[in-house]
Design an enzyme around this catalytic site. Structure first.
Site, PDB file in Angstrom:
ATOM      1  N   HIS A 222       0.815  -1.227   0.000  1.00 47.66           N
ATOM      2  CA  HIS A 222       0.000   0.000   0.000  1.00 47.66           C
ATOM      3  C   HIS A 222       0.843   1.270   0.000  1.00 47.66           C
ATOM      4  O   HIS A 222       0.339   2.340   0.345  1.00 47.66           O
ATOM      5  CB  HIS A 222      -0.963  -0.015   1.197  1.00 47.66           C
TER       6      HIS A 222
ATOM      7  N   CYS B 183       3.252  13.374  -7.218  1.00 47.00           N
ATOM      8  CA  CYS B 183       2.365  14.305  -7.928  1.00 47.00           C
ATOM      9  C   CYS B 183       1.010  13.633  -8.148  1.00 47.00           C
ATOM     10  O   CYS B 183       0.940  12.485  -8.595  1.00 47.00           O
ATOM     11  CB  CYS B 183       3.013  14.674  -9.258  1.00 47.00           C
TER      12      CYS B 183
ATOM     13  N   GLY C 291      -1.568  -9.374  12.569  1.00 51.12           N
ATOM     14  CA  GLY C 291      -2.102  -8.029  12.749  1.00 51.12           C
ATOM     15  C   GLY C 291      -2.911  -7.481  11.596  1.00 51.12           C
ATOM     16  O   GLY C 291      -2.934  -6.276  11.396  1.00 51.12           O
TER      17      GLY C 291
HETATM   18  P1  OAD Z   1      -7.220  -3.338  10.280  1.00 48.53           P
HETATM   19  O1  OAD Z   1      -7.352  -2.153  11.174  1.00 48.53           O
HETATM   20  O2  OAD Z   1      -8.316  -3.627   9.344  1.00 48.53           O
HETATM   21  O3  OAD Z   1      -6.996  -4.631  11.182  1.00 48.53           O
HETATM   22  C1  OAD Z   1      -6.057  -4.624  12.227  1.00 48.53           C
HETATM   23  C2  OAD Z   1      -6.029  -5.997  12.850  1.00 48.53           C
HETATM   24  O4  OAD Z   1      -5.020  -5.999  13.835  1.00 48.53           O
HETATM   25  C3  OAD Z   1      -7.327  -6.419  13.535  1.00 48.53           C
HETATM   26  O5  OAD Z   1      -7.696  -7.728  13.104  1.00 48.53           O
HETATM   27  C4  OAD Z   1      -6.974  -6.397  15.020  1.00 48.53           C
HETATM   28  O6  OAD Z   1      -7.656  -7.421  15.752  1.00 48.53           O
HETATM   29  C5  OAD Z   1      -5.499  -6.690  14.963  1.00 48.53           C
HETATM   30  N1  OAD Z   1      -4.738  -6.169  16.110  1.00 48.53           N
HETATM   31  C6  OAD Z   1      -5.034  -5.153  16.959  1.00 48.53           C
HETATM   32  N2  OAD Z   1      -4.045  -4.992  17.854  1.00 48.53           N
HETATM   33  C7  OAD Z   1      -3.104  -5.927  17.578  1.00 48.53           C
HETATM   34  C8  OAD Z   1      -1.841  -6.265  18.125  1.00 48.53           C
HETATM   35  N3  OAD Z   1      -1.342  -5.594  19.169  1.00 48.53           N
HETATM   36  N4  OAD Z   1      -1.130  -7.290  17.567  1.00 48.53           N
HETATM   37  C9  OAD Z   1      -1.639  -7.976  16.510  1.00 48.53           C
HETATM   38  N5  OAD Z   1      -2.827  -7.700  15.946  1.00 48.53           N
HETATM   39  C10 OAD Z   1      -3.550  -6.696  16.462  1.00 48.53           C
HETATM   40  O7  OAD Z   1      -5.805  -3.176   9.531  1.00 48.53           O
HETATM   41  P2  OAD Z   1      -5.305  -3.896   8.207  1.00 48.53           P
HETATM   42  O8  OAD Z   1      -5.805  -5.297   8.134  1.00 48.53           O
HETATM   43  O9  OAD Z   1      -3.860  -3.657   8.114  1.00 48.53           O
HETATM   44  O10 OAD Z   1      -5.395   0.424   3.570  1.00 48.53           O
HETATM   45  O11 OAD Z   1      -6.045  -3.031   7.111  1.00 48.53           O
HETATM   46  C11 OAD Z   1      -5.781  -3.244   5.769  1.00 48.53           C
HETATM   47  C12 OAD Z   1      -5.851  -1.948   5.017  1.00 48.53           C
HETATM   48  O12 OAD Z   1      -7.097  -1.303   5.291  1.00 48.53           O
HETATM   49  C13 OAD Z   1      -4.821  -0.915   5.422  1.00 48.53           C
HETATM   50  O13 OAD Z   1      -3.579  -1.104   4.798  1.00 48.53           O
HETATM   51  C14 OAD Z   1      -5.455   0.372   5.001  1.00 48.53           C
HETATM   52  C15 OAD Z   1      -6.875   0.120   5.468  1.00 48.53           C
HETATM   53  O14 OAD Z   1      -7.865   0.804   4.766  1.00 48.53           O
HETATM   54  C16 OAD Z   1      -5.205   1.600   2.963  1.00 48.53           C
HETATM   55  O15 OAD Z   1      -5.110   2.657   3.564  1.00 48.53           O
HETATM   56  C17 OAD Z   1      -5.112   1.451   1.484  1.00 48.53           C
END
Ligand code: OAD
Length: 252
Positions: free
Chosen positions: A122, A130, A194
């Site tokens: 990402h 730009c 995570g």
């Molecule tokens: P999310 O916020 O969707 O999910 C975060 C995950 O981390 C959840 O399943 C939580 O249960 C878990 N979590 C919380 N605390 C934790 C810890 N201390 N250790 C391990 N896990 C933990 O985030 P992503 O899956 O990364 O995209 O989201 C994917 C994409 O959605 C991001 O890259 C972003 C967002 O929209 C863009 O901005 C393009």
């Protein structure tokens, strides 16, 4: 936490695996103080509208608002540090013939912790490009136009600086995505830490790994769509469990 707390068949798998792929998401940076996106109450998307702050349409509608929000996130990241989970992954890499770290995170903490060749699906929030040409804008230029929100682009008369991250509706960097899918298809073990597994195409990687015969380990305080194909689910923070995995490898 020590490796005695890990299931013995997982310890055996770690010791015998040759190629490991890892997919990380916002949860691995939670203990660095960076909010996740989808956690109830604390997640960024619980407080902000993703289509306003993370889409080309949102940027066109109010570039100043979007720029300010990314400047706030940049500052938060600049004032924070990688945690034990990031360092553990960098340490683990040296113990396998193949180790590919794929991240959805834009904070750059894996690299700061010493991981090499990180596949950033990402983008990276520290870079700006730009809005019209997607050409990189040098930090010097941004510093000279720091009063503008956002700064203009040096590459296009109608262009503006925007963060080099992938927004909703935008394509992921093709070569990076291809490399991530290859790693998922070729690994013996995939560690998924995570991530809620809610955003495609990243969320497909563990399924590709599983279908290609890899074993899947999930690390997350919660269960997710990925947990059902994971052979092991370590319930808890990445900053606890990833160091436990690294200790298994350094004791091998
Ligand atoms: P999310 O916020 O969707 O999910 C975060 C995950 O981390 C959840 O399943 C939580 O249960 C878990 N979590 C919380 N605390 C934790 C810890 N201390 N250790 C391990 N896990 C933990 O985030 P992503 O899956 O990364 O995209 O989201 C994917 C994409 O959605 C991001 O890259 C972003 C967002 O929209 C863009 O901005 C393009």
């Amino acid at each position: 936490m020590n490796h005695d707390d890990l299931p013995s068949d997982l310890v055996g798998c770690l010791r015998s695996a040759s190629r490991v792929a890892v997919l990380t998401g916002a949860g691995v940076s939670a203990e660095s103080g960076i909010p996740t996106f989808r956690d109830a109450q604390t997640g960024l998307w619980a407080k902000h509208d993703p289509m306003q702050l993370a889409s080309p349409e949102g940027f066109d509608a109010d570039p100043g608002l979007v720029w300010d929000w990314y400047q706030w996130r940049r500052k938060l990241i600049a004032e924070s540090n990688p945690n034990a989970g990031h360092f553990a992954l960098a340490e683990m890499a040296q113990h396998f013939d193949g180790f590919v770290l794929v991240t959805q995170n834009v904070d750059g903490f894996h690299q700061l912790a010493g991981s090499e060749g990180v596949l950033e699906l990402h983008g990276n929030i520290q870079r700006s490009v730009c809005s019209k040409t997607r050409k990189l804008i040098e930090p010097d230029w941004l510093a000279r136009h720091a009063d503008a929100r956002p700064p203009p682009s040096p590459h296009h008369a109608q262009g503006l600086a925007r963060p080099d991250v992938v927004w909703f509706g935008e394509a992921l960097p093709e070569a990076t995505l291809d490399a991530a899918f290859s790693a998922a298809g070729e690994c013996d073990l995939m560690i998924v830490a995570g991530t809620a597994g809610a955003v495609q195409p990243a969320a497909s990687l563990p399924f590709v790994a599983r279908e290609s015969g890899a074993r899947v380990l999930g690390i997350n305080p919660e269960t997710t769509g990925i947990s059902r194909i994971a052979e092991w689910h370590l319930a808890g923070p990445g900053a606890t469990w990833l160091p436990a995995l690294a200790r298994v490898m350094s004791n091998t």
